[in-house]
Design an enzyme around this catalytic site. Structure first.
Site, PDB file in Angstrom:
ATOM      1  N   LEU A  38      15.286   6.225   5.598  1.00 36.38           N
ATOM      2  CA  LEU A  38      13.901   6.490   6.017  1.00 36.38           C
ATOM      3  C   LEU A  38      13.055   6.744   4.780  1.00 36.38           C
ATOM      4  CD1 LEU A  38      14.042   8.986   9.041  1.00 36.38           C
ATOM      5  CD2 LEU A  38      13.428   6.562   9.087  1.00 36.38           C
ATOM      6  N   GLY A  40      11.570   4.099   3.090  1.00 35.33           N
ATOM      7  CA  GLY A  40      11.295   2.738   2.636  1.00 35.33           C
ATOM      8  C   GLY A  40      11.080   2.607   1.136  1.00 35.33           C
ATOM      9  N   ILE A 281       5.948  -9.602 -10.480  1.00 27.73           N
ATOM     10  CA  ILE A 281       4.949 -10.646 -10.243  1.00 27.73           C
ATOM     11  C   ILE A 281       4.485 -10.669  -8.786  1.00 27.73           C
ATOM     12  CG2 ILE A 281       5.655 -12.159 -12.143  1.00 27.73           C
ATOM     13  CD1 ILE A 281       7.208 -13.757  -9.880  1.00 27.73           C
ATOM     14  N   ARG A 283       5.051  -9.229  -4.453  1.00 28.79           N
ATOM     15  CA  ARG A 283       6.030  -8.859  -3.438  1.00 28.79           C
ATOM     16  C   ARG A 283       6.073  -9.921  -2.343  1.00 28.79           C
ATOM     17  NH1 ARG A 283       8.789  -4.293  -4.550  1.00 28.79           N
ATOM     18  NH2 ARG A 283       8.980  -3.873  -2.327  1.00 28.79           N
ATOM     19  N   HIS A 456     -19.654  22.332 -10.402  1.00 33.33           N
ATOM     20  CA  HIS A 456     -19.721  22.175 -11.856  1.00 33.33           C
ATOM     21  C   HIS A 456     -18.827  23.210 -12.520  1.00 33.33           C
ATOM     22  CE1 HIS A 456     -21.408  21.554 -15.851  1.00 33.33           C
ATOM     23  NE2 HIS A 456     -21.437  22.878 -15.965  1.00 33.33           N
TER      24      HIS A 456
HETATM   25  C1  LIG Z   1       7.170   0.190  -8.101  1.00 35.77           C
HETATM   26  C2  LIG Z   1       6.227   0.359  -6.929  1.00 35.77           C
HETATM   27  C3  LIG Z   1       5.272   1.350  -6.987  1.00 35.77           C
HETATM   28  C4  LIG Z   1       4.401   1.530  -5.902  1.00 35.77           C
HETATM   29  N1  LIG Z   1       3.460   2.511  -5.987  1.00 35.77           N
HETATM   30  C5  LIG Z   1       2.607   2.701  -4.964  1.00 35.77           C
HETATM   31  C6  LIG Z   1       1.652   3.747  -5.010  1.00 35.77           C
HETATM   32  O1  LIG Z   1       1.583   4.507  -5.982  1.00 35.77           O
HETATM   33  N2  LIG Z   1       0.818   3.904  -3.952  1.00 35.77           N
HETATM   34  C7  LIG Z   1       0.871   3.071  -2.863  1.00 35.77           C
HETATM   35  O2  LIG Z   1       0.083   3.253  -1.938  1.00 35.77           O
HETATM   36  N3  LIG Z   1       1.776   2.069  -2.790  1.00 35.77           N
HETATM   37  C8  LIG Z   1       2.648   1.879  -3.809  1.00 35.77           C
HETATM   38  N4  LIG Z   1       3.593   0.886  -3.714  1.00 35.77           N
HETATM   39  C9  LIG Z   1       3.608   0.031  -2.517  1.00 35.77           C
HETATM   40  C10 LIG Z   1       4.293   0.752  -1.340  1.00 35.77           C
HETATM   41  O3  LIG Z   1       5.578   1.161  -1.720  1.00 35.77           O
HETATM   42  C11 LIG Z   1       4.348  -0.191  -0.148  1.00 35.77           C
HETATM   43  O4  LIG Z   1       3.075  -0.709   0.101  1.00 35.77           O
HETATM   44  C12 LIG Z   1       4.845   0.529   1.093  1.00 35.77           C
HETATM   45  O5  LIG Z   1       6.134   1.057   0.884  1.00 35.77           O
HETATM   46  C13 LIG Z   1       4.855  -0.434   2.284  1.00 35.77           C
HETATM   47  O6  LIG Z   1       5.310   0.246   3.416  1.00 35.77           O
HETATM   48  P1  LIG Z   1       6.031  -0.543   4.624  1.00 35.77           P
HETATM   49  O7  LIG Z   1       6.351   0.494   5.636  1.00 35.77           O
HETATM   50  O8  LIG Z   1       5.215  -1.695   5.012  1.00 35.77           O
HETATM   51  O9  LIG Z   1       7.361  -1.152   3.991  1.00 35.77           O
HETATM   52  P2  LIG Z   1       8.574  -0.526   3.183  1.00 35.77           P
HETATM   53  O10 LIG Z   1       8.205   0.749   2.536  1.00 35.77           O
HETATM   54  O11 LIG Z   1       9.092  -1.626   2.323  1.00 35.77           O
HETATM   55  O12 LIG Z   1       9.633  -0.168   4.304  1.00 35.77           O
HETATM   56  C14 LIG Z   1      10.262  -1.148   5.065  1.00 35.77           C
HETATM   57  C15 LIG Z   1      11.579  -0.604   5.577  1.00 35.77           C
HETATM   58  O13 LIG Z   1      12.109  -1.525   6.505  1.00 35.77           O
HETATM   59  C16 LIG Z   1      13.511  -1.548   6.368  1.00 35.77           C
HETATM   60  N5  LIG Z   1      14.001  -2.811   6.954  1.00 35.77           N
HETATM   61  C17 LIG Z   1      13.724  -4.068   6.553  1.00 35.77           C
HETATM   62  N6  LIG Z   1      14.297  -4.957   7.378  1.00 35.77           N
HETATM   63  C18 LIG Z   1      14.943  -4.250   8.332  1.00 35.77           C
HETATM   64  C19 LIG Z   1      15.716  -4.603   9.465  1.00 35.77           C
HETATM   65  N7  LIG Z   1      15.961  -5.871   9.793  1.00 35.77           N
HETATM   66  N8  LIG Z   1      16.227  -3.613  10.215  1.00 35.77           N
HETATM   67  C20 LIG Z   1      16.018  -2.314   9.894  1.00 35.77           C
HETATM   68  N9  LIG Z   1      15.294  -1.925   8.840  1.00 35.77           N
HETATM   69  C21 LIG Z   1      14.752  -2.879   8.066  1.00 35.77           C
HETATM   70  C22 LIG Z   1      13.717  -1.418   4.870  1.00 35.77           C
HETATM   71  O14 LIG Z   1      15.010  -0.944   4.568  1.00 35.77           O
HETATM   72  C23 LIG Z   1      12.620  -0.428   4.495  1.00 35.77           C
HETATM   73  O15 LIG Z   1      13.100   0.892   4.522  1.00 35.77           O
HETATM   74  C24 LIG Z   1       4.497   0.699  -4.766  1.00 35.77           C
HETATM   75  C25 LIG Z   1       5.487  -0.287  -4.702  1.00 35.77           C
HETATM   76  C26 LIG Z   1       6.339  -0.450  -5.762  1.00 35.77           C
HETATM   77  C27 LIG Z   1       7.406  -1.510  -5.668  1.00 35.77           C
END
Ligand SMILES: Cc1cc2nc3c(=O)[nH]c(=O)nc-3n(C[C@H](O)[C@H](O)[C@H](O)COP(=O)(O)OP(=O)(O)OC[C@H]3O[C@@H](n4cnc5c(N)ncnc54)[C@H](O)[C@@H]3O)c2cc1C
Length: 477
Positions: A38, A40, A281, A283, A456
């Site tokens: 949990l 992600g 590059i 996502r 301020h």
């Molecule tokens: C290096 C880095 C730094 C970042 N910094 C920031 C920041 O500072 N601020 C910000 O706002 N955003 C940041 N981001 C972006 C942010 O992490 C993502 O936009 C965000 O996590 C997206 O959320 P999500 O719930 O869409 O997907 P995710 O967080 O990717 O979660 C998706 C989840 O789905 C699960 N999953 C996938 N397929 C399946 C399946 N078939 N069955 C069950 N589970 C599955 C995965 O295991 C994962 O846990 C950063 C990203 C990176 C890579």
């Protein structure tokens, strides 16, 4: 027996867990399926780990500048970077937040199923598709029969084809976060947000950094003034930036000594060598293996297509949110989309904020943050714009902090006086931008922000002053 529930959510990142909490708070029964942990990408491979590293780098930079604040080290004081301790602090923060998230799920009576989820054939609620099958860690299968499905499977790093990734020397940001030692030198391919944050952090730790970017400038999606200010700051700290550069992937070699690659830049053929190389590059959406072929859901360029107002997919009872739908791939965007989807499914007005009005943050040193139109985009869209830019050094608080790099830039519509965009570079820019996000929600104009009393001395005063100047300039056009 299959589990009957109101909502099944695929993916427990910020999109998925926010949707679960909001749906449970609205009185729905919820099952969330997560194949890993949990939290992600955001909690385990993104926002939180990278910001923890950046904070350690910032502390180090402050120590280095201590003399400027009248602080000296006497005697035999020894200090330096203990990378293992930096990593362990990051791990501690991540596990603390992970535990908090797990208990929040319990408190809200959300059932968490650990396993790989996939949308299967018809269910009692839908003649077309909707049953969710989950392969559990022990290989057994559990079935869920939900009224609604939310796909929140997130994204993974886009890989540059033809490169010999080895998970240690040549990596994406996912593996870089697991580096057990800090590299002495690194080539970062991609000068977007992730590349810039890593460049800033590693150079503060003392790594020799080269950024290779295909576009004409760093942070190509941001205002040109923001790109220029960040590039200037990184360059002054010794980061080498090669923009409009083309990487020859076939020349890339990984050996015990490190990584070498050739780059075409300014009509020259340059060979770059470093201990490690990180590719950042962009996502790509996690759309494979989730059963889209069993549905009417369509994709475009690896992202799920949704109705932009409601976030429904090609099947009305299946929603998609977060990184997997592309657009603004940020955690707070995913969380907002979660609220929109749940509001729609529970019969409230979804009220989705336009992608452009979602704040964008870069946690480099100095920080940068923006909302709304860039000056170039507004002009390209045919708008008549008026811009006002005030330097951070005009702020008393910035001087007190000893951080005077940067500016506040306001882009206003010269005809209507509307606020089109705000671009910040400087200390705490990522905190300061929240005020303008509220302004956008309330449809406030520069005059109203300029009229709002700001305390301020604060950095936020500079936003007030820039707004006052913007209000004056559109009034006097
Ligand atoms: C290096 C880095 C730094 C970042 N910094 C920031 C920041 O500072 N601020 C910000 O706002 N955003 C940041 N981001 C972006 C942010 O992490 C993502 O936009 C965000 O996590 C997206 O959320 P999500 O719930 O869409 O997907 P995710 O967080 O990717 O979660 C998706 C989840 O789905 C699960 N999953 C996938 N397929 C399946 C399946 N078939 N069955 C069950 N589970 C599955 C995965 O295991 C994962 O846990 C950063 C990203 C990176 C890579």
């Amino acid at each position: 027996m299959p589990i009957e529930t109101d909502v099944a959510i695929l993916g427990g990142g910020p999109g998925g867990y926010t949707a679960a909490l909001r749906a449970a708070q609205a009185g729905c029964t919820v099952v969330i399926v997560e194949r890993d942990k949990l939290g992600g990408t955001c909690l385990h491979r993104g926002c939180i780990p990278s910001k923890t590293f950046l904070r350690s780098a910032e502390v180090l930079a402050t120590i280095r500048q201590a003399g400027e604040y009248g602080i000296g080290f006497a005697g035999d004081v020894e200090w330096g970077v203990d990378w293992a301790a930096v990593v362990s602090r990051k791990d501690k923060i991540v596990s603390q937040l992970h535990r908090a998230l797990e208990s929040m799920m319990k408190q809200n009576r959300i059932q968490v199923l650990h396993g790989e989820g996939c949308i299967a054939g018809p269910s009692i609620f839908s003649p077309r598709s909707g049953t969710v099958n989950v392969i559990l860690p022990d290989g057994e299968m559990e079935s869920i029969v939900p009224r609604h499905v939310i796909i929140a499977t997130g994204s993974r790093p886009r890989r540059l084809a033809g490169l010999p990734y080895d998970g240690e020397r040549l990596v994406t940001s996912d593996e870089a976060l697991a580096w057990s030692t800090r590299p002495a030198s690194v080539v970062i391919v991609g000068g977007g947000v992730i590349g810039v944050e890593w460049a800033s952090m590693l150079s503060d730790f003392g790594t020799d950094v080269t950024i290779v970017e295909a576009a004409e400038r760093l942070l190509p999606g941001e205002d040109a003034d923001v790109s220029a200010a960040i590039a200037k700051s990184l360059t002054a700290r010794g980061v080498r930036i090669l923009c409009a550069a083309r990487l020859d992937t076939s020349s890339c070699q990984v050996s015990e000594q490190g990584v070498s690659v050739e780059v075409e830049w300014q009509d020259q053929h340059i060979k770059l060598s470093a201990e490690r190389m990180m590719v950042s590059i962009g996502r790509q959406g996690n759309i494979e293996g989730i059963g889209l072929e069993n549905t009417e859901i369509k994709t475009n360029n690896g992202m799920i297509i949704v109705n932009p107002a409601t976030l429904q997919t090609g099947e009305d009872h299946i929603y998609a949110i977060g990184d997997v739908i592309g657009g603004v791939q940020l955690a707070h965007a995913a969380m907002h989309e979660a609220e929109v989807a749940v509001r729609h499914m529970t019969g409230s007005s979804p009220d989705r904020v336009a992608d452009r009005d979602i704040p964008r943050c870069i946690y480099s040193r100095p920080e940068a943050a923006a909302i709304g139109w860039t000056e170039e985009a507004a002009k390209t869209a045919g708008k008549q714009v008026k811009t006002v830019k005030m330097p951070m050094r005009a702020s008393g608080k910035a001087l007190v902090h000893g951080e005077t790099e940067g500016f506040v830039k306001v882009v206003a519509d010269a005809q209507s006086g509307d606020l089109l965009g705000v671009h910040l570079v400087g200390p705490h820019a990522t905190e300061l931008i929240a005020e303008t996000s509220l302004a956008k929600l309330l449809d406030a104009v520069p005059w109203e922000l300029g009229r709002t009393i700001h305390p301020h001395p604060t950095l936020s005063e500079l936003i007030q002053e820039t707004m006052q100047a913007a209000a004056q300039s559109v009034r006097h056009i």
